[in-house]
Write a protein that holds these residues in place. Structure first.
Motif, PDB file in Angstrom:
ATOM      1  N   PHE A 160       0.706  -1.225  -0.024  1.00 36.97           N
ATOM      2  CA  PHE A 160       0.074  -0.079  -0.057  1.00 36.97           C
ATOM      3  C   PHE A 160       0.908   1.225  -0.162  1.00 36.97           C
ATOM      4  CE2 PHE A 160       1.020  -0.890   4.399  1.00 36.97           C
ATOM      5  CZ  PHE A 160       1.043   0.521   4.752  1.00 36.97           C
ATOM      6  N   GLY A 161       0.135   2.552   0.027  1.00 34.82           N
ATOM      7  CA  GLY A 161       0.980   3.552  -0.263  1.00 34.82           C
ATOM      8  C   GLY A 161       0.047   4.604   0.354  1.00 34.82           C
ATOM      9  N   ILE A 162       0.784   5.971   0.864  1.00 30.57           N
ATOM     10  CA  ILE A 162      -0.175   6.808   1.195  1.00 30.57           C
ATOM     11  C   ILE A 162       0.118   8.080   0.157  1.00 30.57           C
ATOM     12  CG2 ILE A 162      -0.690   8.626   2.849  1.00 30.57           C
ATOM     13  CD1 ILE A 162      -1.254   5.913   3.943  1.00 30.57           C
ATOM     14  N   LEU A 163      -0.845   8.494  -0.517  1.00 31.89           N
ATOM     15  CA  LEU A 163      -0.739   9.655  -1.609  1.00 31.89           C
ATOM     16  C   LEU A 163      -1.266  10.904  -0.571  1.00 31.89           C
ATOM     17  CD1 LEU A 163      -0.500  10.497  -4.419  1.00 31.89           C
ATOM     18  CD2 LEU A 163      -3.086  10.019  -4.662  1.00 31.89           C
ATOM     19  N   ARG A 164      -0.241  11.796  -0.730  1.00 36.83           N
ATOM     20  CA  ARG A 164      -0.491  13.097   0.002  1.00 36.83           C
ATOM     21  C   ARG A 164      -0.678  14.228  -1.217  1.00 36.83           C
ATOM     22  NH1 ARG A 164       3.751  10.787   3.696  1.00 36.83           N
ATOM     23  NH2 ARG A 164       2.704  10.244   5.356  1.00 36.83           N
ATOM     24  N   LEU A 165      -1.794  14.836  -1.172  1.00 35.10           N
ATOM     25  CA  LEU A 165      -2.132  15.865  -2.062  1.00 35.10           C
ATOM     26  C   LEU A 165      -2.560  17.221  -1.760  1.00 35.10           C
ATOM     27  CD1 LEU A 165      -4.805  13.650  -3.911  1.00 35.10           C
ATOM     28  CD2 LEU A 165      -2.528  14.132  -5.031  1.00 35.10           C
ATOM     29  N   ILE A 166      -2.048  18.132  -2.267  1.00 34.56           N
ATOM     30  CA  ILE A 166      -2.585  19.522  -2.088  1.00 34.56           C
ATOM     31  C   ILE A 166      -3.368  19.720  -3.218  1.00 34.56           C
ATOM     32  CG2 ILE A 166      -1.927  22.050  -1.853  1.00 34.56           C
ATOM     33  CD1 ILE A 166      -0.810  20.084   0.482  1.00 34.56           C
ATOM     34  N   VAL A 167      -4.653  20.261  -3.099  1.00 40.71           N
ATOM     35  CA  VAL A 167      -5.568  20.421  -4.275  1.00 40.71           C
ATOM     36  C   VAL A 167      -6.196  21.662  -4.036  1.00 40.71           C
ATOM     37  CG1 VAL A 167      -5.900  17.899  -4.568  1.00 40.71           C
ATOM     38  CG2 VAL A 167      -7.431  19.040  -3.032  1.00 40.71           C
ATOM     39  N   ASP A 168      -6.843  22.290  -5.038  1.00 40.53           N
ATOM     40  CA  ASP A 168      -7.510  23.413  -5.057  1.00 40.53           C
ATOM     41  C   ASP A 168      -8.821  23.488  -4.521  1.00 40.53           C
ATOM     42  OD1 ASP A 168      -8.939  22.218  -7.076  1.00 40.53           O
ATOM     43  OD2 ASP A 168      -8.905  23.725  -8.584  1.00 40.53           O
ATOM     44  N   ALA A 169      -9.408  22.304  -3.944  1.00 40.53           N
ATOM     45  CA  ALA A 169     -10.766  22.090  -3.427  1.00 40.53           C
ATOM     46  C   ALA A 169     -10.727  21.084  -2.373  1.00 40.53           C
ATOM     47  CB  ALA A 169     -11.834  21.917  -4.372  1.00 40.53           C
ATOM     48  N   PRO A 170     -10.128  21.078  -1.360  1.00 37.39           N
ATOM     49  CA  PRO A 170      -9.821  19.977  -0.436  1.00 37.39           C
ATOM     50  C   PRO A 170     -11.144  19.383   0.309  1.00 37.39           C
ATOM     51  CG  PRO A 170      -8.636  21.992   0.544  1.00 37.39           C
ATOM     52  CD  PRO A 170      -9.179  22.199  -0.778  1.00 37.39           C
ATOM     53  N   ASP A 171     -12.135  19.993   0.465  1.00 40.24           N
ATOM     54  CA  ASP A 171     -13.204  19.522   1.014  1.00 40.24           C
ATOM     55  C   ASP A 171     -13.980  18.805   0.057  1.00 40.24           C
ATOM     56  OD1 ASP A 171     -13.052  20.579   3.478  1.00 40.24           O
ATOM     57  OD2 ASP A 171     -13.732  22.394   3.103  1.00 40.24           O
ATOM     58  N   LYS A 172     -14.218  19.059  -1.254  1.00 42.44           N
ATOM     59  CA  LYS A 172     -14.670  18.618  -2.384  1.00 42.44           C
ATOM     60  C   LYS A 172     -13.951  17.170  -2.748  1.00 42.44           C
ATOM     61  CE  LYS A 172     -16.419  19.402  -6.991  1.00 42.44           C
ATOM     62  NZ  LYS A 172     -16.156  20.255  -8.053  1.00 42.44           N
ATOM     63  N   ALA A 173     -12.802  17.372  -2.745  1.00 42.10           N
ATOM     64  CA  ALA A 173     -11.650  16.037  -2.975  1.00 42.10           C
ATOM     65  C   ALA A 173     -12.049  15.012  -2.070  1.00 42.10           C
ATOM     66  CB  ALA A 173     -10.311  16.454  -3.228  1.00 42.10           C
ATOM     67  N   CYS A 174     -12.138  15.301  -0.680  1.00 40.20           N
ATOM     68  CA  CYS A 174     -12.471  14.430   0.393  1.00 40.20           C
ATOM     69  C   CYS A 174     -13.754  13.788  -0.032  1.00 40.20           C
ATOM     70  CB  CYS A 174     -12.306  15.070   1.620  1.00 40.20           C
ATOM     71  SG  CYS A 174     -10.496  14.997   2.204  1.00 40.20           S
ATOM     72  N   SER A 175     -14.659  14.490  -0.112  1.00 41.02           N
ATOM     73  CA  SER A 175     -16.197  14.006  -0.192  1.00 41.02           C
ATOM     74  C   SER A 175     -16.143  13.102  -1.580  1.00 41.02           C
ATOM     75  CB  SER A 175     -16.855  15.430  -0.514  1.00 41.02           C
ATOM     76  OG  SER A 175     -18.528  14.950  -0.708  1.00 41.02           O
ATOM     77  N   LYS A 176     -15.732  13.412  -2.568  1.00 41.25           N
ATOM     78  CA  LYS A 176     -15.642  12.597  -3.682  1.00 41.25           C
ATOM     79  C   LYS A 176     -15.030  11.459  -3.723  1.00 41.25           C
ATOM     80  CE  LYS A 176     -18.663  15.495  -5.888  1.00 41.25           C
ATOM     81  NZ  LYS A 176     -20.162  14.905  -6.090  1.00 41.25           N
ATOM     82  N   LEU A 177     -13.890  11.419  -3.196  1.00 38.77           N
ATOM     83  CA  LEU A 177     -12.988  10.070  -2.897  1.00 38.77           C
ATOM     84  C   LEU A 177     -13.530   9.412  -1.950  1.00 38.77           C
ATOM     85  CD1 LEU A 177      -9.591  11.911  -2.749  1.00 38.77           C
ATOM     86  CD2 LEU A 177     -10.308  10.271  -4.535  1.00 38.77           C
ATOM     87  N   ARG A 178     -14.287   9.794  -0.978  1.00 40.74           N
ATOM     88  CA  ARG A 178     -15.049   8.878   0.037  1.00 40.74           C
ATOM     89  C   ARG A 178     -16.492   8.267  -0.511  1.00 40.74           C
ATOM     90  NH1 ARG A 178     -14.116  13.123   4.871  1.00 40.74           N
ATOM     91  NH2 ARG A 178     -12.137  12.436   5.501  1.00 40.74           N
ATOM     92  N   GLU A 179     -16.973   9.019  -1.304  1.00 42.31           N
ATOM     93  CA  GLU A 179     -18.107   8.521  -2.413  1.00 42.31           C
ATOM     94  C   GLU A 179     -17.632   7.265  -3.229  1.00 42.31           C
ATOM     95  OE1 GLU A 179     -20.088  11.329  -4.584  1.00 42.31           O
ATOM     96  OE2 GLU A 179     -20.289  12.528  -2.721  1.00 42.31           O
ATOM     97  N   ALA A 180     -16.303   7.394  -3.594  1.00 37.56           N
ATOM     98  CA  ALA A 180     -15.784   6.012  -4.108  1.00 37.56           C
ATOM     99  C   ALA A 180     -15.260   5.073  -3.348  1.00 37.56           C
ATOM    100  CB  ALA A 180     -14.683   6.760  -5.276  1.00 37.56           C
ATOM    101  N   SER A 181     -15.395   5.293  -1.946  1.00 36.92           N
ATOM    102  CA  SER A 181     -14.913   4.065  -1.007  1.00 36.92           C
ATOM    103  C   SER A 181     -13.478   4.298  -0.839  1.00 36.92           C
ATOM    104  CB  SER A 181     -15.220   2.635  -1.427  1.00 36.92           C
ATOM    105  OG  SER A 181     -16.660   2.654  -1.516  1.00 36.92           O
ATOM    106  N   CYS A 182     -12.691   5.422  -1.088  1.00 40.36           N
ATOM    107  CA  CYS A 182     -11.396   5.527  -0.647  1.00 40.36           C
ATOM    108  C   CYS A 182     -11.234   6.132   0.940  1.00 40.36           C
ATOM    109  CB  CYS A 182     -10.758   6.841  -1.700  1.00 40.36           C
ATOM    110  SG  CYS A 182     -10.583   6.358  -3.306  1.00 40.36           S
ATOM    111  N   THR A 183     -10.249   5.655   1.722  1.00 34.81           N
ATOM    112  CA  THR A 183     -10.011   6.192   2.833  1.00 34.81           C
ATOM    113  C   THR A 183      -9.003   7.300   2.749  1.00 34.81           C
ATOM    114  OG1 THR A 183     -10.062   3.636   3.506  1.00 34.81           O
ATOM    115  CG2 THR A 183      -8.813   5.511   4.992  1.00 34.81           C
ATOM    116  N   VAL A 184      -9.695   8.497   3.194  1.00 33.95           N
ATOM    117  CA  VAL A 184      -9.189   9.814   3.034  1.00 33.95           C
ATOM    118  C   VAL A 184      -9.262  10.631   4.622  1.00 33.95           C
ATOM    119  CG1 VAL A 184      -9.403  11.860   1.842  1.00 33.95           C
ATOM    120  CG2 VAL A 184     -10.262  10.028   0.712  1.00 33.95           C
ATOM    121  N   THR A 185      -8.187  11.384   4.662  1.00 35.40           N
ATOM    122  CA  THR A 185      -8.082  12.023   5.829  1.00 35.40           C
ATOM    123  C   THR A 185      -7.339  13.365   5.507  1.00 35.40           C
ATOM    124  OG1 THR A 185      -5.879  11.355   6.601  1.00 35.40           O
ATOM    125  CG2 THR A 185      -7.724  10.355   7.519  1.00 35.40           C
ATOM    126  N   ILE A 186      -7.460  14.550   6.060  1.00 34.49           N
ATOM    127  CA  ILE A 186      -7.172  15.967   5.979  1.00 34.49           C
ATOM    128  C   ILE A 186      -6.430  16.270   7.264  1.00 34.49           C
ATOM    129  CG2 ILE A 186      -7.579  18.440   5.850  1.00 34.49           C
ATOM    130  CD1 ILE A 186     -10.129  17.884   4.462  1.00 34.49           C
TER     131      ILE A 186
END
Length: 144
Positions: free
Chosen positions: A43-69
């Motif tokens: 496994f890996g931990i992908l660390r991202l700085i994005v222009d819309a972090p809240d939206k990114a978390c929401s969309k990734l979680r909808e796709a069953s990804c494990t995401v933290t801020i």
């Protein structure tokens, strides 16, 4: 304080997993500004700085990804010999531990941007202020 929200995504180390994550971000109009990945065999931990972090978390979680801020610190330094050492000295003098860091070049001439995860963001901000180091905001990074 100018803390930056970084998204950390748990990623299985399998073909196509990074593609699936970047596809979700692309399909939702989310722009990646910086990234780092630390991996093991499984496994890996992908660390991202994005222009819309809240939206990114929401969309990734909808796709069953494990995401933290996670809150991180971002600074801008001259792209020249010894600049990183000056930052490390400031952090050392304040007894702040760096858990990890990664860097990227900005469009601004002769500048590098560094993302740091530290054990005491308040002390880190104070050290950077004392040292005259430019501290970046989420807006700054998104406009680069």
């Amino acid at each position: 304080m100018n803390n930056i929200r970084q998204i950390s995504v748990f990623v299985e180390n399998k073909p196509g997993r990074l593609s699936a994550i970047t596809q979700i971000l692309r399909d939702n109009g989310i722009n990646i500004r910086a990234l780092s990945i630390a991996d093991t065999k499984d496994f890996g931990i992908l660390r991202l700085i994005v222009d819309a972090p809240d939206k990114a978390c929401s969309k990734l979680r909808e796709a069953s990804c494990t995401v933290t801020i996670t809150e991180v610190v971002a600074i801008s330094i001259p792209d020249e010999t010894g600049a990183l050492n000056e930052i490390m000295s400031l952090i050392r003098d304040e007894e702040v531990n760096i858990e990890y860091m990664y860097a990227f070049l900005s469009k601004t001439e002769n500048k590098a941007s560094i993302i740091l995860r530290v054990d005491d963001t308040e002390k880190a901000h104070e050290a950077f202020s004392k040292g005259g180091i430019i501290q970046l905001t989420e807006k700054d990074i998104c406009e680069m």
